[in-house]
Design a protein around this motif. Sequence first.
Motif, PDB file in Angstrom:
ATOM      1  N   SER A 176       4.879 -12.134  -1.092  1.00 27.93           N
ATOM      2  CA  SER A 176       4.538 -11.602  -2.417  1.00 27.93           C
ATOM      3  C   SER A 176       3.030 -11.523  -2.626  1.00 27.93           C
ATOM      4  CB  SER A 176       5.095 -12.494  -3.533  1.00 27.93           C
ATOM      5  OG  SER A 176       6.457 -12.680  -3.395  1.00 27.93           O
ATOM      6  N   ILE A 177       2.348 -12.620  -2.351  1.00 27.58           N
ATOM      7  CA  ILE A 177       0.912 -12.653  -2.655  1.00 27.58           C
ATOM      8  C   ILE A 177       0.150 -11.708  -1.720  1.00 27.58           C
ATOM      9  CG2 ILE A 177       0.259 -14.634  -1.198  1.00 27.58           C
ATOM     10  CD1 ILE A 177      -1.056 -13.947  -4.762  1.00 27.58           C
ATOM     11  N   ASN A 178       0.658 -11.532  -0.503  1.00 21.68           N
ATOM     12  CA  ASN A 178      -0.012 -10.595   0.399  1.00 21.68           C
ATOM     13  C   ASN A 178       0.290  -9.143   0.040  1.00 21.68           C
ATOM     14  OD1 ASN A 178      -1.603 -12.114   2.577  1.00 21.68           O
ATOM     15  ND2 ASN A 178       0.288 -13.295   2.362  1.00 21.68           N
ATOM     16  N   MET A 179       1.425  -8.925  -0.607  1.00 23.78           N
ATOM     17  CA  MET A 179       1.706  -7.598  -1.161  1.00 23.78           C
ATOM     18  C   MET A 179       0.763  -7.329  -2.339  1.00 23.78           C
ATOM     19  SD  MET A 179       5.842  -7.604  -1.005  1.00 23.78           S
ATOM     20  CE  MET A 179       6.706  -7.559   0.567  1.00 23.78           C
ATOM     21  N   VAL A 180       0.519  -8.362  -3.122  1.00 23.89           N
ATOM     22  CA  VAL A 180      -0.439  -8.222  -4.224  1.00 23.89           C
ATOM     23  C   VAL A 180      -1.816  -7.854  -3.668  1.00 23.89           C
ATOM     24  CG1 VAL A 180      -1.705  -9.543  -5.981  1.00 23.89           C
ATOM     25  CG2 VAL A 180       0.787  -9.673  -5.871  1.00 23.89           C
ATOM     26  N   TYR A 181      -2.192  -8.506  -2.582  1.00 26.59           N
ATOM     27  CA  TYR A 181      -3.463  -8.190  -1.906  1.00 26.59           C
ATOM     28  C   TYR A 181      -3.498  -6.708  -1.531  1.00 26.59           C
ATOM     29  CZ  TYR A 181      -7.004  -8.589   1.908  1.00 26.59           C
ATOM     30  OH  TYR A 181      -8.098  -8.435   2.730  1.00 26.59           O
ATOM     31  N   GLY A 182      -2.430  -6.261  -0.870  1.00 23.75           N
ATOM     32  CA  GLY A 182      -2.381  -4.862  -0.425  1.00 23.75           C
ATOM     33  C   GLY A 182      -2.414  -3.883  -1.585  1.00 23.75           C
ATOM     34  N   GLY A 183      -1.626  -4.175  -2.607  1.00 24.66           N
ATOM     35  CA  GLY A 183      -1.548  -3.269  -3.756  1.00 24.66           C
ATOM     36  C   GLY A 183      -2.857  -3.216  -4.523  1.00 24.66           C
ATOM     37  N   ALA A 184      -3.472  -4.387  -4.727  1.00 25.01           N
ATOM     38  CA  ALA A 184      -4.763  -4.433  -5.419  1.00 25.01           C
ATOM     39  C   ALA A 184      -5.826  -3.727  -4.583  1.00 25.01           C
ATOM     40  CB  ALA A 184      -5.168  -5.887  -5.687  1.00 25.01           C
ATOM     41  N   GLY A 185      -5.769  -3.920  -3.267  1.00 27.17           N
ATOM     42  CA  GLY A 185      -6.714  -3.255  -2.371  1.00 27.17           C
ATOM     43  C   GLY A 185      -6.572  -1.744  -2.400  1.00 27.17           C
ATOM     44  N   ALA A 186      -5.366  -1.301  -2.688  1.00 30.31           N
ATOM     45  CA  ALA A 186      -5.119   0.146  -2.792  1.00 30.31           C
ATOM     46  C   ALA A 186      -5.490   0.677  -4.174  1.00 30.31           C
ATOM     47  CB  ALA A 186      -3.659   0.451  -2.470  1.00 30.31           C
ATOM     48  N   GLY A 187      -6.022  -0.187  -5.028  1.00 30.06           N
ATOM     49  CA  GLY A 187      -6.555   0.267  -6.312  1.00 30.06           C
ATOM     50  C   GLY A 187      -5.583   0.202  -7.475  1.00 30.06           C
ATOM     51  N   ALA A 188      -4.424  -0.405  -7.268  1.00 28.30           N
ATOM     52  CA  ALA A 188      -3.423  -0.441  -8.336  1.00 28.30           C
ATOM     53  C   ALA A 188      -3.527  -1.738  -9.151  1.00 28.30           C
ATOM     54  CB  ALA A 188      -2.024  -0.321  -7.746  1.00 28.30           C
ATOM     55  N   ARG A 189      -3.040  -1.668 -10.388  1.00 26.92           N
ATOM     56  CA  ARG A 189      -2.870  -2.884 -11.190  1.00 26.92           C
ATOM     57  C   ARG A 189      -1.604  -3.570 -10.713  1.00 26.92           C
ATOM     58  NH1 ARG A 189      -4.591  -3.056 -17.600  1.00 26.92           N
ATOM     59  NH2 ARG A 189      -6.757  -3.456 -17.051  1.00 26.92           N
ATOM     60  N   VAL A 196       0.848  -1.199   0.000  1.00 30.81           N
ATOM     61  CA  VAL A 196       0.000   0.000   0.000  1.00 30.81           C
ATOM     62  C   VAL A 196       0.882   1.248   0.000  1.00 30.81           C
ATOM     63  CG1 VAL A 196      -1.723   1.323   1.296  1.00 30.81           C
ATOM     64  CG2 VAL A 196      -1.930  -1.170   1.147  1.00 30.81           C
ATOM     65  N   LYS A 197       1.907   1.237   0.863  1.00 34.85           N
ATOM     66  CA  LYS A 197       2.781   2.408   0.980  1.00 34.85           C
ATOM     67  C   LYS A 197       3.601   2.627  -0.290  1.00 34.85           C
ATOM     68  CE  LYS A 197       4.749   5.839   3.141  1.00 34.85           C
ATOM     69  NZ  LYS A 197       4.037   6.960   3.763  1.00 34.85           N
ATOM     70  N   ARG A 198       4.099   1.526  -0.872  1.00 34.48           N
ATOM     71  CA  ARG A 198       4.906   1.677  -2.092  1.00 34.48           C
ATOM     72  C   ARG A 198       4.077   2.273  -3.235  1.00 34.48           C
ATOM     73  NH1 ARG A 198      10.102  -0.972  -2.826  1.00 34.48           N
ATOM     74  NH2 ARG A 198      10.810  -1.490  -0.730  1.00 34.48           N
ATOM     75  N   LEU A 199       2.811   1.856  -3.285  1.00 38.61           N
ATOM     76  CA  LEU A 199       1.967   2.308  -4.395  1.00 38.61           C
ATOM     77  C   LEU A 199       1.314   3.655  -4.111  1.00 38.61           C
ATOM     78  CD1 LEU A 199       0.739  -1.237  -5.219  1.00 38.61           C
ATOM     79  CD2 LEU A 199       1.754   0.295  -6.911  1.00 38.61           C
ATOM     80  N   LEU A 200       1.152   3.980  -2.824  1.00 33.87           N
ATOM     81  CA  LEU A 200       0.575   5.276  -2.443  1.00 33.87           C
ATOM     82  C   LEU A 200       1.548   5.962  -1.483  1.00 33.87           C
ATOM     83  CD1 LEU A 200      -3.097   4.064  -1.738  1.00 33.87           C
ATOM     84  CD2 LEU A 200      -2.292   5.220  -3.804  1.00 33.87           C
ATOM     85  N   PRO A 201       2.694   6.400  -1.984  1.00 31.14           N
ATOM     86  CA  PRO A 201       3.765   6.859  -1.081  1.00 31.14           C
ATOM     87  C   PRO A 201       3.446   8.121  -0.286  1.00 31.14           C
ATOM     88  CG  PRO A 201       4.376   7.171  -3.403  1.00 31.14           C
ATOM     89  CD  PRO A 201       3.110   6.391  -3.402  1.00 31.14           C
TER      90      PRO A 201
END
Lengths: 261, 362
Positions: free
Chosen positions: B60-73, A95-100
Motif C-alpha cells: 500500500s505505502i509503495n503504491m502511495v509512493y508511485g501514485g504521488a510520484g506520478a503527480g496524483a493526490r 503509476v499505471k492505475r493513475l495514468l492508464p
Amino acid sequence: MSPEITQDLTAEEQEQLECVYAKPETLTETRFHYCPGCGHSVVHRVLMEVVEELDIQDKTIGIAPVGCSVFAYHYMNIDMQGAAHGRASAVATAVKRLLPDRYVFAYQGDGDLAAIGTAETIHTCNRGENIMIVFINNAIYGMTGGQMAPTTLLGMKTSTSPTGRTVETAGFPIMITNMIAMLPGVAYVTRQSVETPNAVRQLKKAFTKGFQYQKEHKGTCFIEVVSNCPSGWKMTPLQANKWLVENMFPVYPPGDIKVPA
Amino acid sequence: MGDTRLMKGNEALAEAAIRAGCQGYFGYPITPQSEILEYLADEGRKRGMIVLQAESEVASINMVYGGAGAGARVMTSSSSPGISLMQEGISYIACAELPCLIVNVNRGGPGLGTIQPSQGDYFQSVKGGGHGDYRLIVLAPSSVQEMADFVYDAFDLADKYRTPVLILADGALGQMMEKVEFREYIPADHVPPKPWATTGKLKERARNFVTSLHMQPEQMEEVNKHLQAKYRTIAEHEVRYELVAADDAEYMIVAYGLAARVSHRAVQLARAEGIRVGLLRPITLWPYPSAVLQSIASRLQGVLVVEMNAGQMVEDVRLAVEGRAPVHFYGRMGGVIPGPDEVVRALRAIVHNEVAQAAEAH
C-alpha cells in the motif's frame, strides 16, 4: 561518436565518417557504471531502443529497483521512479492505475523481484496489472557483493553459500517465472537472454511485444532475462557467458512460456 | 454551502477524501479503520477514485509512493501494526518529497495488542518512525468533524510542502458517530501544478525522476539540509492548537485527540470545584505547540499531561516547559479510555499535594 574514438581524426575526416550505429535518444549521455560484460548495459540499451522505435518516450514511465540497476534512471532518458527494495511492481501498479494511457515497466533483479518483493510480484501479476515487468536473473546479489540469490543454482558458490548452495540449507532455486505463468491475469511470459547477438535480437522482439500487449490491455507481461554477473561469478565476461549457457540454461531454459491467445 | 450528515469518523474521513479530490487510495483491511477502505471501495469508486485493496500495508505505502510520484493526490490508511509495516516506505516518501496523506487510526499495542483506541503511536508519529532524519506533519483530530476537516488540510499541507502528512486518530474517533458538516472545497483551487512528477518525458523538458538515493555523502547531506530547512519553515508557520479556559488558569491539562475531549469535560468538572484549570490541545503534534506552552508555563502551578499511553507526549511537554512548572502525567494504556472523573482525581491529587507542600513550607 565518442571523442576518444575520433580524437585522432581531423575534422574533415570525421565529417566523412558514416554513422552506422548510434546511441538512441532514449539513453542519456551518462556512462553505464556496470562492470565489463554485465548484461544490464545491453538490456538497458535494447529496452530504450524499443521505446525510441515505438516513439513512446513521452508516454513511458519506468520503475527502477534496488540492486545493480538502482541507477537505471541515470541512463534511461525517460521519466522514472526509484522504488524501495522489492516494491517496484507495487509502485508501477499505482503509476499505471493513475495514468492508464502511459506505458509502465518495472525493471528488477532476482533478489528484488523473487526474494524481498515476492508478494508484490505475485499480487501485481495476479491482478493482471497492465504493465511490463523486466526480470534480470543472474542468480546472485551483484550490488551487495555476490551473495546467494533466490535463483542461485544448486552447488553455486557465492559469498553466503561459500561451499555451494545446498537444498538442506537454502532450498531450491525459485522458478518464479514459471509460477507467474500460472496466474490467469498474466498475458505474456517469456525467458530471454543477452549472451549472443541473436539472443539480444530476440529480447528486443520480446520487449516490443510487451509494449504492444500493454497497448492492447492484455494484462501483465513478464520478461525474464537470464543474465550474467562476471564480477560476482568471478569470471571474465566470455567465461561468464559460456558458464551461463552451460549451467543457467538447463535450469532456466530460454523461450516463451505463455503467449496471449 | 456545506452538507451535514451523521457519520462514523472513518466514513467522514473517507467522504472528505473524495471531496478533497483524492485520486488514489491504496490500503489493506485492519480494525478499527476498515470502514475507510470499505467506504471508498463503494463510494470512492463510484465517484471516480482509483481504490485498490493491496496485498499488504507494505505494498500500500509503495503504491502511495508511485501514485504521488506520478503527480496524483493519493492516500492510505491503516491502524498501528499496519502503520509499523509502512515505516520504510514513509521514510522513502519523505526523502523523495512526495505529497500524500497517511491515516493512522491508532489501536492499543505493542504487538498485535488490541483493537481498542489508544495513543500509543505518538512517538512513532512525531519522532520519525522510519529510518533517517525526517518529519511528518501530524494532525490530531478530536471529533468526527475534524476527521473530515483535517483531510482537506492534510492534502493542502502535503502539496504545499511536498511532504507526507499523517492524520493520527484513534479507534474511538474512527468508530463513533457524530454530526459532520462537509465544507465546500474545490480541489482545482487547491492542487498546485506538479512539474516534477513522472508523467512521461516531454520533448521540451528534461526527464523527471523520483528517488531517495544519493550515493555521494556531500550530496546526501545537501538533501538533508534541504529537508531540515523545509521542516523549520513548517515549524514556523504550521503550528496549530486550541486553548480552553487558559486566561486565569493556574493549572493546565495538555491532551490531544480523544484524551483532549475527556480532559475538556474534566476541566468543566474541576472548575465547578474551584480548581482554576485550562486545557491546551495540540492539533499539530508535529510541529508541536512548544512556544505557547513555554509562554504560559511560568505562571502555572502545575501541568497535567493526559494521554492514552504510558507517557509519550509528556516528554515534549517537559522539553517545552523546561522546569518552569511541575509536569505530571496521567495515562491509561492498552485500549482503555480514561473517564473525566479519573482526570479530575489526578488533578485534585496534584492540587492538594501542592497545597499541602506549600503549607509544610510555611
